[in-house]
Write a protein that holds these residues in place. Structure first.
Motif, PDB file in Angstrom:
ATOM      1  N   GLY A 173     -19.113   8.775   7.651  1.00 40.78           N
ATOM      2  CA  GLY A 173     -19.641   8.246   8.761  1.00 40.78           C
ATOM      3  C   GLY A 173     -18.669   7.040   9.267  1.00 40.78           C
ATOM      4  O   GLY A 173     -19.312   6.172  10.050  1.00 40.78           O
ATOM      5  N   VAL A 174     -17.475   7.018   8.725  1.00 41.15           N
ATOM      6  CA  VAL A 174     -16.756   6.088   9.281  1.00 41.15           C
ATOM      7  C   VAL A 174     -16.226   6.550  10.769  1.00 41.15           C
ATOM      8  O   VAL A 174     -16.238   7.698  11.177  1.00 41.15           O
ATOM      9  N   GLU A 175     -15.591   5.645  11.649  1.00 37.63           N
ATOM     10  CA  GLU A 175     -15.109   5.684  12.835  1.00 37.63           C
ATOM     11  C   GLU A 175     -13.831   6.362  13.116  1.00 37.63           C
ATOM     12  O   GLU A 175     -13.552   6.983  14.056  1.00 37.63           O
TER      13      GLU A 175
ATOM     14  N   SER B 169       0.788  -1.280   0.072  1.00 42.25           N
ATOM     15  CA  SER B 169      -0.008  -0.111   0.124  1.00 42.25           C
ATOM     16  C   SER B 169       0.868   1.419   0.052  1.00 42.25           C
ATOM     17  O   SER B 169       1.906   1.273   0.831  1.00 42.25           O
ATOM     18  N   ASP B 170       0.611   2.012  -0.648  1.00 41.00           N
ATOM     19  CA  ASP B 170       1.423   3.306  -0.848  1.00 41.00           C
ATOM     20  C   ASP B 170       0.681   4.798  -1.018  1.00 41.00           C
ATOM     21  O   ASP B 170       1.406   5.755  -1.339  1.00 41.00           O
ATOM     22  N   HIS B 171      -0.573   4.942  -0.693  1.00 37.32           N
ATOM     23  CA  HIS B 171      -1.155   5.988  -0.544  1.00 37.32           C
ATOM     24  C   HIS B 171      -2.748   5.774  -0.274  1.00 37.32           C
ATOM     25  O   HIS B 171      -3.182   4.607   0.159  1.00 37.32           O
ATOM     26  N   GLY B 172      -3.315   6.892   0.424  1.00 39.18           N
ATOM     27  CA  GLY B 172      -4.650   6.874   0.923  1.00 39.18           C
ATOM     28  C   GLY B 172      -5.422   7.071  -0.424  1.00 39.18           C
ATOM     29  O   GLY B 172      -5.321   7.169  -1.381  1.00 39.18           O
ATOM     30  N   PHE B 173      -7.004   6.882   0.354  1.00 39.93           N
ATOM     31  CA  PHE B 173      -8.078   7.102  -0.523  1.00 39.93           C
ATOM     32  C   PHE B 173      -8.119   8.502  -1.031  1.00 39.93           C
ATOM     33  O   PHE B 173      -7.792   9.606  -0.510  1.00 39.93           O
ATOM     34  N   ASP B 174      -8.588   8.639  -2.354  1.00 40.31           N
ATOM     35  CA  ASP B 174      -9.174   9.767  -2.870  1.00 40.31           C
ATOM     36  C   ASP B 174     -10.539   9.967  -2.857  1.00 40.31           C
ATOM     37  O   ASP B 174     -11.183   9.333  -3.737  1.00 40.31           O
ATOM     38  N   LEU B 175     -11.181  10.525  -1.829  1.00 44.98           N
ATOM     39  CA  LEU B 175     -12.636  10.391  -1.568  1.00 44.98           C
ATOM     40  C   LEU B 175     -13.353  11.470  -2.586  1.00 44.98           C
ATOM     41  O   LEU B 175     -14.740  11.331  -2.569  1.00 44.98           O
TER      42      LEU B 175
ATOM     43  N   TYR C 298      -6.788  17.395  13.747  1.00 42.61           N
ATOM     44  CA  TYR C 298      -7.854  17.876  13.082  1.00 42.61           C
ATOM     45  C   TYR C 298      -8.818  16.734  13.076  1.00 42.61           C
ATOM     46  O   TYR C 298     -10.077  16.946  13.298  1.00 42.61           O
ATOM     47  N   ALA C 299      -8.413  15.353  12.710  1.00 44.15           N
ATOM     48  CA  ALA C 299      -9.441  14.329  12.798  1.00 44.15           C
ATOM     49  C   ALA C 299     -10.191  14.091  14.054  1.00 44.15           C
ATOM     50  O   ALA C 299     -11.156  13.698  14.075  1.00 44.15           O
ATOM     51  N   GLN C 300      -9.280  14.154  14.847  1.00 48.09           N
ATOM     52  CA  GLN C 300      -9.831  13.964  16.455  1.00 48.09           C
ATOM     53  C   GLN C 300     -10.893  15.188  16.805  1.00 48.09           C
ATOM     54  O   GLN C 300     -11.912  14.803  17.224  1.00 48.09           O
ATOM     55  N   GLU C 301     -10.585  16.504  16.458  1.00 51.75           N
ATOM     56  CA  GLU C 301     -11.364  17.431  16.636  1.00 51.75           C
ATOM     57  C   GLU C 301     -12.966  17.316  16.116  1.00 51.75           C
ATOM     58  O   GLU C 301     -13.868  17.800  16.621  1.00 51.75           O
TER      59      GLU C 301
ATOM     60  N   ILE D 268      -9.687  14.029   4.940  1.00 52.32           N
ATOM     61  CA  ILE D 268     -10.093  13.549   6.245  1.00 52.32           C
ATOM     62  C   ILE D 268     -11.643  14.108   6.562  1.00 52.32           C
ATOM     63  O   ILE D 268     -12.301  13.481   7.094  1.00 52.32           O
ATOM     64  N   ALA D 269     -11.998  15.468   6.161  1.00 49.96           N
ATOM     65  CA  ALA D 269     -13.450  15.678   6.379  1.00 49.96           C
ATOM     66  C   ALA D 269     -14.326  15.022   5.813  1.00 49.96           C
ATOM     67  O   ALA D 269     -15.435  14.820   6.089  1.00 49.96           O
ATOM     68  N   ARG D 270     -13.821  14.465   4.419  1.00 44.51           N
ATOM     69  CA  ARG D 270     -14.766  13.663   3.591  1.00 44.51           C
ATOM     70  C   ARG D 270     -15.076  12.389   4.067  1.00 44.51           C
ATOM     71  O   ARG D 270     -16.018  11.713   4.286  1.00 44.51           O
ATOM     72  N   ALA D 271     -13.848  11.901   4.888  1.00 44.16           N
ATOM     73  CA  ALA D 271     -14.047  10.508   5.739  1.00 44.16           C
ATOM     74  C   ALA D 271     -15.052  10.711   6.603  1.00 44.16           C
ATOM     75  O   ALA D 271     -16.064   9.878   6.856  1.00 44.16           O
ATOM     76  N   ARG D 272     -15.086  11.859   7.362  1.00 41.95           N
ATOM     77  CA  ARG D 272     -15.964  11.991   8.608  1.00 41.95           C
ATOM     78  C   ARG D 272     -17.383  12.153   8.025  1.00 41.95           C
ATOM     79  O   ARG D 272     -18.488  11.617   8.549  1.00 41.95           O
TER      80      ARG D 272
END
Length: 252
Positions: free
Chosen positions: A158-160, A113-119, A191-194, A151-155
């Protein structure tokens, strides 16, 4: 605050797959990790079965259930089609009911794995998958780069949790760029935690770079496999797990 350690057994499976049979035995090594105090086990079954095989997912899920308070984490690409006797990630999750499913956008031709999601691209495809996982009671973590917009798009999905992909930090550790990246990860984690997301981390973390990374407050879990397996070759699995746990338990 301490950080949970989930040991990824992929590389133990890779060694086993270089010969016929079941040596080294994943259950034996998973048991060593959990007996040593690891809070969970991680597997990443891929369609090509280069390391973890579907049967391993079932045996290791059963093993973790024997250790109250420990968690089983299945990683994988939810978009990967079934191949031969690989039934697809969601089928494995539905049948084994892990505590956590970490969705990763890796392709079959990637070494790792070498990158995160492009939401911006994948959100709509993920929605029905996330709905299924929610009905099964499985906590979802999305593999993400330290990008606030993503990260805002992940929130919003509705993911935890998210799992921050730490490859770039590890690559540049000990350099000025590494320090800059650590600040980026710190900002992204805070930011994610906030906005209500718990934060995991993983990829190329090791005994040298993990202490500095865990100066980031609030990292819930790290998933470590490759480096821990190499360290186990040097010192044994139980002492290697103990070394990583000592770092995780002193995280702030």
């Amino acid at each position: 605050m301490s950080t949970a350690l989930s040991v990824n057994l992929n590389k133990v499976a890779l060694i086993r797959n270089s010969r016929e049979g079941h040596f080294p035995d994943l259950v034996e090594f998973g048991t060593l990790c959990l007996d040593a105090g690891a809070q969970g086990l991680t597997v990443h079954p891929r369609p090509d079965q280069r390391h973890i095989r579907p049967a391993d997912v079932f045996t290791l899920a059963k093993l973790v259930k024997q250790f109250p308070g420990c968690e089983f984490n299945i990683e994988g690409n939810p978009f990967a089609a079934p191949l031969a006797d690989y039934p697809g990630l969601l089928s494995l999750v539905e049948q084994t009911q892990p505590d956590q499913c970490t969705l990763v956008p890796d392709s079959n031709d990637q070494l790792t794995s070498d990158h995160g999601f492009d939401l911006n691209r994948d959100s709509e495809k993920l929605k029905p998958i996330l709905a299924k996982l929610k009905t099964w009671g499985v906590r979802v973590s999305l593999f993400m780069d330290p990008d606030r917009e993503q990260i805002a798009r992940a929130r919003d999905l509705g993911v935890e949790r998210i799992e921050l992909y730490t490859g770039p930090y590890a690559e540049h550790f000990g350099t000025n760029r590494g320090s800059e990246l650590l600040d980026e990860y710190r900002s992204a984690a805070h930011y994610a935690q906030e906005i209500g997301l718990a934060v995991n981390a993983g990829h190329d973390l090791n005994l040298e770079n993990l202490p500095e990374f865990l100066t980031i407050e609030g990292i819930a879990e790290v998933s470590i496999g490759h480096a821990l397996t190499v360290d186990a070759l040097r010192m044994g699995m139980t002492p290697a797990v103990a070394r990583y746990l000592s770092i995780c338990q002193h995280s702030r």
